[in-house]
Write an enzyme that holds these catalytic residues in place. Structure first.
Site, PDB file in Angstrom:
ATOM      1  N   ASN A 133     -24.092 101.583  -6.316  1.00  0.00           N
ATOM      2  CA  ASN A 133     -25.427 101.089  -6.016  1.00  0.00           C
ATOM      3  C   ASN A 133     -25.694 101.327  -4.529  1.00  0.00           C
ATOM      4  O   ASN A 133     -25.082 100.704  -3.672  1.00  0.00           O
ATOM      5  CB  ASN A 133     -25.493  99.593  -6.366  1.00  0.00           C
ATOM      6  CG  ASN A 133     -26.822  98.955  -6.028  1.00  0.00           C
ATOM      7  OD1 ASN A 133     -27.469  99.279  -5.048  1.00  0.00           O
ATOM      8  ND2 ASN A 133     -27.211  97.996  -6.853  1.00  0.00           N
ATOM      9  N   ALA A 134     -26.602 102.242  -4.209  1.00  0.00           N
ATOM     10  CA  ALA A 134     -26.847 102.635  -2.820  1.00  0.00           C
ATOM     11  C   ALA A 134     -27.304 101.462  -1.953  1.00  0.00           C
ATOM     12  O   ALA A 134     -26.866 101.326  -0.808  1.00  0.00           O
ATOM     13  CB  ALA A 134     -27.878 103.759  -2.779  1.00  0.00           C
ATOM     14  N   LYS A 149     -26.699  98.231  -2.406  1.00  0.00           N
ATOM     15  CA  LYS A 149     -25.575  97.326  -2.217  1.00  0.00           C
ATOM     16  C   LYS A 149     -24.540  97.937  -1.263  1.00  0.00           C
ATOM     17  O   LYS A 149     -23.983  97.253  -0.411  1.00  0.00           O
ATOM     18  CB  LYS A 149     -24.913  97.000  -3.556  1.00  0.00           C
ATOM     19  CG  LYS A 149     -23.843  95.924  -3.439  1.00  0.00           C
ATOM     20  CD  LYS A 149     -23.136  95.677  -4.746  1.00  0.00           C
ATOM     21  CE  LYS A 149     -24.004  94.948  -5.727  1.00  0.00           C
ATOM     22  NZ  LYS A 149     -23.254  94.516  -6.930  1.00  0.00           N
ATOM     23  N   ASP A 190     -19.107  91.965  -7.430  1.00  0.00           N
ATOM     24  CA  ASP A 190     -20.026  91.831  -8.540  1.00  0.00           C
ATOM     25  C   ASP A 190     -20.874  90.627  -8.199  1.00  0.00           C
ATOM     26  O   ASP A 190     -20.366  89.601  -7.722  1.00  0.00           O
ATOM     27  CB  ASP A 190     -19.319  91.641  -9.881  1.00  0.00           C
ATOM     28  CG  ASP A 190     -20.292  91.849 -11.040  1.00  0.00           C
ATOM     29  OD1 ASP A 190     -21.021  92.858 -11.019  1.00  0.00           O
ATOM     30  OD2 ASP A 190     -20.326  91.011 -11.948  1.00  0.00           O
ATOM     31  N   SER A 191     -22.156  90.767  -8.390  1.00  0.00           N
ATOM     32  CA  SER A 191     -23.047  89.694  -7.999  1.00  0.00           C
ATOM     33  C   SER A 191     -24.239  89.665  -8.923  1.00  0.00           C
ATOM     34  O   SER A 191     -24.511  90.620  -9.658  1.00  0.00           O
ATOM     35  CB  SER A 191     -23.501  89.898  -6.546  1.00  0.00           C
ATOM     36  OG  SER A 191     -24.081  91.165  -6.392  1.00  0.00           O
ATOM     37  N   PHE A 236     -33.266  94.081  -2.272  1.00  0.00           N
ATOM     38  CA  PHE A 236     -33.340  94.758  -3.568  1.00  0.00           C
ATOM     39  C   PHE A 236     -33.105  93.723  -4.653  1.00  0.00           C
ATOM     40  O   PHE A 236     -32.844  92.560  -4.381  1.00  0.00           O
ATOM     41  CB  PHE A 236     -32.308  95.891  -3.648  1.00  0.00           C
ATOM     42  CG  PHE A 236     -30.877  95.444  -3.469  1.00  0.00           C
ATOM     43  CD1 PHE A 236     -30.071  95.218  -4.573  1.00  0.00           C
ATOM     44  CD2 PHE A 236     -30.340  95.246  -2.207  1.00  0.00           C
ATOM     45  CE1 PHE A 236     -28.752  94.796  -4.420  1.00  0.00           C
ATOM     46  CE2 PHE A 236     -29.022  94.837  -2.041  1.00  0.00           C
ATOM     47  CZ  PHE A 236     -28.227  94.617  -3.151  1.00  0.00           C
ATOM     48  N   TYR A 273     -33.396  90.886  -7.132  1.00  0.00           N
ATOM     49  CA  TYR A 273     -34.222  89.690  -7.254  1.00  0.00           C
ATOM     50  C   TYR A 273     -34.650  89.116  -5.903  1.00  0.00           C
ATOM     51  O   TYR A 273     -35.276  88.058  -5.841  1.00  0.00           O
ATOM     52  CB  TYR A 273     -33.458  88.621  -8.050  1.00  0.00           C
ATOM     53  CG  TYR A 273     -33.193  89.026  -9.481  1.00  0.00           C
ATOM     54  CD1 TYR A 273     -34.150  88.845 -10.474  1.00  0.00           C
ATOM     55  CD2 TYR A 273     -31.980  89.614  -9.834  1.00  0.00           C
ATOM     56  CE1 TYR A 273     -33.914  89.230 -11.783  1.00  0.00           C
ATOM     57  CE2 TYR A 273     -31.723  89.997 -11.150  1.00  0.00           C
ATOM     58  CZ  TYR A 273     -32.695  89.810 -12.114  1.00  0.00           C
ATOM     59  OH  TYR A 273     -32.457  90.188 -13.404  1.00  0.00           O
ATOM     60  N   ASP A 274     -34.343  89.809  -4.802  1.00  0.00           N
ATOM     61  CA  ASP A 274     -34.693  89.305  -3.469  1.00  0.00           C
ATOM     62  C   ASP A 274     -36.162  88.900  -3.324  1.00  0.00           C
ATOM     63  O   ASP A 274     -36.459  87.873  -2.712  1.00  0.00           O
ATOM     64  CB  ASP A 274     -34.332  90.325  -2.387  1.00  0.00           C
ATOM     65  CG  ASP A 274     -32.828  90.408  -2.121  1.00  0.00           C
ATOM     66  OD1 ASP A 274     -32.085  89.489  -2.532  1.00  0.00           O
ATOM     67  OD2 ASP A 274     -32.394  91.392  -1.492  1.00  0.00           O
ATOM     68  N   LYS A 313     -30.397  87.522   6.340  1.00  0.00           N
ATOM     69  CA  LYS A 313     -29.814  87.590   4.998  1.00  0.00           C
ATOM     70  C   LYS A 313     -28.290  87.681   5.076  1.00  0.00           C
ATOM     71  O   LYS A 313     -27.590  86.993   4.333  1.00  0.00           O
ATOM     72  CB  LYS A 313     -30.394  88.776   4.221  1.00  0.00           C
ATOM     73  CG  LYS A 313     -29.894  88.829   2.788  1.00  0.00           C
ATOM     74  CD  LYS A 313     -30.508  89.985   2.031  1.00  0.00           C
ATOM     75  CE  LYS A 313     -29.921  90.052   0.635  1.00  0.00           C
ATOM     76  NZ  LYS A 313     -30.325  91.245  -0.089  1.00  0.00           N
TER      77      LYS A 313
END
Length: 187
Positions: A8-9, A11, A61-62, A141, A143-144, A165
């Site tokens: 995931n770029a 992340k 993993d989040s 990105f 749900y932010d 953040k």
């Protein structure tokens, strides 16, 4: 060298910012994340990276957990609407599902560090908040744009600066916790 295992770029960029490490894009097939928890999926990715590359591997993993939805979308966060990585569709679906429900939620991040010789370290952190009624903000990105952290002064995560953040988030917390192990291993 430490591999930051993420396909995931967005992340990967956040992990690079949090660790100061050079991100090595995995050149092996992405493993199937078939674990039943954030911890299991983080370990699947970290183990795959260590095995494929012979490098110490850091993976996370989040996802978002919503109390009124019994903790969902949880480990299914990236594909909640049915298509993996469609952030806009995921946000729209979640907002529709919460129309008349309480909006308490939390971002959860589990970070796994795995060495080629099999040592494993795991940290998991939560970032509590609520779900907004509509998307706000351009940063981040997933749900932010709809997640309002309790400690964010009413802003969504997407309205926070990258520095804010990183200081407050679930991923920032987990990375700071695992930083001691990371420093010991990278010496």
């Amino acid at each position: 060298m430490i591999l930051l295992a993420s396909h995931n770029a967005a992340k990967a960029a956040e992990l690079k910012r949090l660790t100061g490490l050079e991100v090595v894009t995995p050149d092996y097939p992405e493993p199937v994340e078939d674990g039943l928890s954030f911890k299991e999926n983080a370990l699947i990715k970290a183990r795959a990276g260590a095995k494929a590359t012979g490098l110490v591997t850091l993976a996370d993993d989040s996802g978002l957990t919503v109390e009124a939805l019994n903790g969902m979308p949880g480990i299914l966060s990236a594909r909640w609407s049915g298509t993996h990585g469609d952030d806009e569709a995921n946000n729209k679906l979640l907002l529709a599902q919460l129309t008349d429900l309480p909006r308490e939620a939390a971002f959860v991040c589990c970070v796994a560090l795995v060495t080629p010789d099999g040592e494993e370290y795991v940290e998991e952190c939560r970032w509590p908040g609520t779900i907004a009624t509509e998307p706000r903000g351009e940063n981040g990105f997933g749900y932010d744009p709809i997640f309002v952290p309790h400690d964010g002064n009413g802003k969504t995560s997407a309205e926070l600066t990258a520095e804010e953040k990183d200081r407050l988030s679930h991923r920032g917390q987990a990375m700071r916790k695992i930083a001691t192990r990371l420093a010991q291993i990278s010496q």
